[in-house]
Design an enzyme around this catalytic site. Structure first.
Site: not given
Lengths: 659, 659
Positions: A340, A461, A463, A637
């Site tokens: 991130d 997010h 992802d 992440c």
């Protein structure tokens, strides 16, 4: 075109007044208005030239001298010299006027010194500065294109932040020079410029904000041009002068990347001769999953919180022939979300390549990471700051780039950048990526970004519901999507088969409570079902957008079972979210889902191996429950990767998709 | 392969003695002889591994641990780690022995720290240092080839002279770095090497003579390796270390151009891990006439001796779009033979190009020329010296390179070097080019040199009887040869046509006497005729050699009328020797022959225009009688040129013609 009108003004008749010395630029025409010099309209002009000099009539006829022509037929002439002088006044033109009877009326003698100065760059993109390349003052895309290229190699390109430029920043020794582009000021002929002649380098106010130009490289470099200095005098020398050019900022909403630099030969404030070059600042680019990784980065958390995880991941890396670099505490302060805080992109020019870290405005513990030698001895850094405060959507788990795609005949050889945004009509308190970030992505052009919908997730997010994996297909990849529907299907099948008591999340803890829950219990939860139906709709909306923007068909998409919990209307993973996986060549590091087991075989894992195995992918399910899942993220992440750039060069494409 | 035999030696039974720490190189197998560790032959081995480590049996079977195997079945094992350690001793292997009853006999615990160091170069030739390129330790020719390249960028490569290397030569500031190649020592993982570990860079004695390697580039560079230092310790750092490599000498008879550099990780004098790279030093190369020139150099003689000549030549240069650079007195001391003192060649590597002046051992006035910025800010210099004194054959009027040719199916895309020698069977007191020069030319390989016969001329230069001009043919050029026969033919035709009184060398002086001589007088001179017959035979001998070595046919050759006087048996031009011309693109600067005139038209000029004009060549006849001809040379001897290199790169060819 320069003109020699001023001679007219000298009207007294002394011998001297009839001798005029001037500077002529090589290949720069000089026009002489004979009619202004002539004592009477019906005069006969006689011309006598000495030295290498070409004379043309107004109708562009070449005139050989000595010549005798009625003024009426030759009201003006144009002079051009093709070669430089090695001695002062080595060319001359005698202009005499007489009347019809041949009686001499007046005459002027012009003496010329011919100068050539040249500003050279690597316009043919072979990494070597050319000699007076005819294309140096324009820029053209493509293999057959031309135009010099500059990379940004400042430590901090933070144009949008306060202190946007540190005065007098020197070159950081020889190293900095490696990433600089070069220009050469070439002079030949006279060892010294004629009296009163000076050379200046100049750029526009706007351009000055974008570059630094250095001379005196042998002494560590001295700033000629910088954001506070648009014009500089070039020191007198008979030698070529090598200049280093350093880009200060990437293309952005207020900068198209093109910079123009002018070299001028000036005498008595008049520009006699000037030469112009153009550079394009190389864009910042991202690397898709399908490229092979150099290094995987992960935070080594204190108290050995993720020690087992790191060892498991290391074994996957070993099989994928990739190195794993666990980052010590001082660089992350127990911030586990490696994905991130930074995006590891790159920038390149002929013979130059550096990885470039884009630093997210997120600024949590991992913000310390960039104090470390991250990728290699020289890597770039860029950040975009905003008056507005960042949201979770500004983290780079919410930023991806697709593998190369072709959409409706338009080719994107470097893929397309994808980031998550909102849908105000659906979401209360909508969040969106900061404008400074969106503007930056679009300004890089090459990877034609587009925005999808991630605000429905509490972390927000992309992802968390999408990813790309390599595949032996024509397209070379598959899009994988999280799928509540697929999860419910599997659970229902299990129930039918009499496994309704099989447990999800078996033996795991959540909020200090056992997280075990049976297939039956999950299926018997109407709230969970309706929320997941809603989340599935959001994923479907993205599915359609992605199909459209990436030119994909259903055959290019694979659904992985996933389930989401409701968190004040937004979604968070119910069990470890398999789509949030890490791609290392053919090996996938996948969050262990802890799904219902039959004969010690997790049915979710079995399903995923069933759909990904045939693509030649090896699935490694890693337990990330405690160090990551419970904190709201997964393997993707918690990791980051530097990857091998594509072999193709961005300047070799012709971006037909440019707006 | 490293082996862990030494453990055997620790025989005392204290706990510590059974714990053994060691360093493991990533991807470097370690063999362990269990049979040496075992207390008894019939023991059972138990293995327990921790961390990313692979274990193989002697039959290369992968062994998963924990494992229990009879020693007989597993006398030895091989360990491999694929990833580096970020903490000390993060891998371990426990080896325990028990008897058949399961009674524990003894055990050893091995702890490993895995290290990876990498020496990187630009093996894929894109101008950027790679990351662990698999081909970095070998060198392969061709477009599909690989292997790093180094250019020689010392100011003076005079390996064969006395002071062949100046101790402690620093990098000449940033500029020098431009022409250097780079290596990167990459380390990852542990911030500090384990106690007792050191990194060394080393080369062979021979290689040390050929290169300099620098570190601390940010501080101006510090010599790690030089001709007096074959091994150097790399400073301790967790960062990548950028090293600059500088070539000191071109390939030569005692140096094939390949240099090998090794990086070693050493602990307690034992090499644990090593990495190897290879560079090839780029050859020195010449540019043929058919390439387009940047600049023409000529000595500006004092007393304006060649002022008119320079102005005439300048006008030709202007039409050819070339610049003329008249060199001031201080650099030539009135030595007019610009061609003879230097050959302006070049050397290149990916992203690097410099012109390189080869300095002739001739060493007359123009030897001062190289004190001047000659071609550009950075140009190389190379000289070969000899114990033997130079002859006129060592001047570079006696050195040429052909345009690209194909000979019996063998392709020479960069042409072939040609120089003049002798034929002892014919010549008394034979002269030949110095061996140091011949060896140097051959050692460059790419332009496969060959020797012809020029010793029959008193000056002894091949440019007195041969030259190349561009032509719109498949081959792209024609060979032009001086031809006494052709001259006699023309004179006889003139006599037949009743012009026997027409004058050669009309109005010119030679040895303070009028040089005028009639066609009749020339034809009536049997001595002159017999000498020229002999000279014609020598030219014919060269004609055949050139046809053979360049794969030419008669259609590729043009004869230009020439006549030679006898000078103690050797030849010197009787009138200005037209073959000694200067090629500037389509324009030819030709010595004005002062041949017999009919209707104010020189018949020699007319003939030459007749044969060269149809090739699209523009003939400019320039009077060089006083400044050059009378001193024994012509325009080609009196000028020199720097030319645009070919676009093709030498490393992209596969030199099938190498011996």
């Amino acid at each position: 075109m320069k003109s020699l009108f001023q001679i007219k003004t000298s009207t007294d008749s002394s011998e001297e007044s009839r001798i005029h010395e001037d500077i002529l630029g090589v290949d720069r025409p000089l026009q002489i208005y004979l009619e202004h010099l002539a004592p009477q309209e019906d005069a006969i002009v006689s011309l006598k030239a000495r030295g290498e000099i070409e004379i043309y009539s107004p109708t562009h006829q070449r005139i050989e001298t000595p010549a005798f022509v009625p003024l009426k037929q030759l009201p003006s002439i144009t002079l051009v010299a093709r070669t430089f002088s090695d001695r002062l006044n080595d060319r001359s033109l005698e202009i005499a006027f007489q009347d019809e009877t041949g009686y001499p009326l007046s005459q002027v003698q012009l003496k010329f010194t011919c100068l050539q100065v040249c500003l050279d760059v690597d316009a043919d993109r072979d990494g070597v500065v050319d000699r007076n390349n005819p294309h140096k003052s324009s820029w053209k895309w493509g293999r057959e294109g031309h135009g010099a290229i500059l990379i940004v190699n400042t430590d901090r390109d933070s144009v949008h932040s306060e202190n946007q430029y540190d005065e007098g920043e020197r070159l950081r020794g020889l190293l900095d020079l490696q990433d600089s582009s070069f220009m050469i000021v070439r002079r030949a002929g006279l060892e010294e410029l004629p009296l009163g002649c000076e050379l200046y380098l100049s750029v526009s106010q706007e351009t000055a904000q974008r570059i630094c130009i250095y001379d005196e490289l042998e002494n560590g470099g001295n700033e000629l041009i910088n954001p506070n200095k648009t014009k500089a005098k070039i020191k007198q020398t008979d030698r070529d002068i090598l200049l280093a050019v350093k880009g200060l900022s990437y293309p952005d909403i207020d900068f198209d990347g093109l910079v123009e630099i002018t070299l001028s030969l000036v005498k008595d404030r008049e520009t006699i001769y000037s030469d112009r070059v153009i550079f394009r600042v190389a864009p910042w680019m991202m690397t898709p999953n399908t490229l092979s990784p150099f290094m995987v980065f992960v935070s080594r958390l204190s108290q050995g919180d993720n020690e087992t995880f790191i060892e498991d991941l290391r074994k996957v890396a070993a099989q994928a022939n990739v190195q794993l670099d666990p980052v010590p505490y001082e660089y992350h302060k127990d911030d586990p979300w490696m994905r991130d805080e930074i995006e590891i992109g790159y920038t390149q020019a002929p013979g130059k390549f550096i990885h470039v870290v884009l630093d997210s405005p997120r600024d949590r513990g991992l913000d310390h990471l960039t104090n470390r030698q991250l990728i290699s001895s020289s890597f770039g850094y860029v950040i975009r700051k905003s008056r507005h405060s960042a949201t979770k959507l500004d983290s780079f788990g919410n930023l991806e780039v697709s593998p190369p795609v072709t959409v409706n005949g338009v080719n994107y050889p470097f893929g397309r950048i994808i980031f998550g945004g909102t849908r105000p009509e659906i979401i209360q308190e909508p969040r969106r990526k900061l404008k400074v970030l969106r503007d930056f992505f679009f300004a890089q052009k090459i990877q034609a970004p587009f925005e999808i919908f991630s605000d429905w997730l509490s972390v927000g997010h992309i992802d968390e519901f999408m990813n790309f994996v390599p595949a032996p297909t024509a397209k070379g990849f598959k899009l994988i999507l999280a799928s509540p529907d697929r999860c419910y299907q599997l659970l229902q099948q299990l129930q039918k088969a009499g496994h309704s008591q099989a447990l999800l999340r078996q033996g795991k803890q959540l909020y200090q409570k056992p997280a075990d829950i049976s297939v039956a219990e999950v299926l018997a939860n109407p709230e969970l079902a309706s929320h997941n139906q809603r989340f599935q709709e959001y994923i479907n909306w993205n599915r359609e957008t992605l199909k459209q923007e990436l030119g994909l068909g259903e055959e290019d998409i694979i659904d992985l079972p996933a389930l989401f919990d409701n968190d004040d209307g937004r979604a968070e993973a119910f069990f470890p979210n398999m789509v949030n996986l890490l791609v290392l060549n053919q090996h996938l590091a996948i969050p262990k889902p802890f799904g219902p087991q039959i004969h010690q075989q997790c049915q979710f894992e079995a399903y995923v191996e069933g759909v990904l195995g045939p693509l030649g992918l090896v699935c490694h399910f890693i337990d990330d429950w405690d160090p990551y899942f419970r904190k709201g993220g997964e393997i993707h992440c918690g990791t980051n990767t530097s990857r091998q750039p594509p072999t193709q060069k961005w300047w070799e494409i012709e971006p037909m998709f440019f707006s």
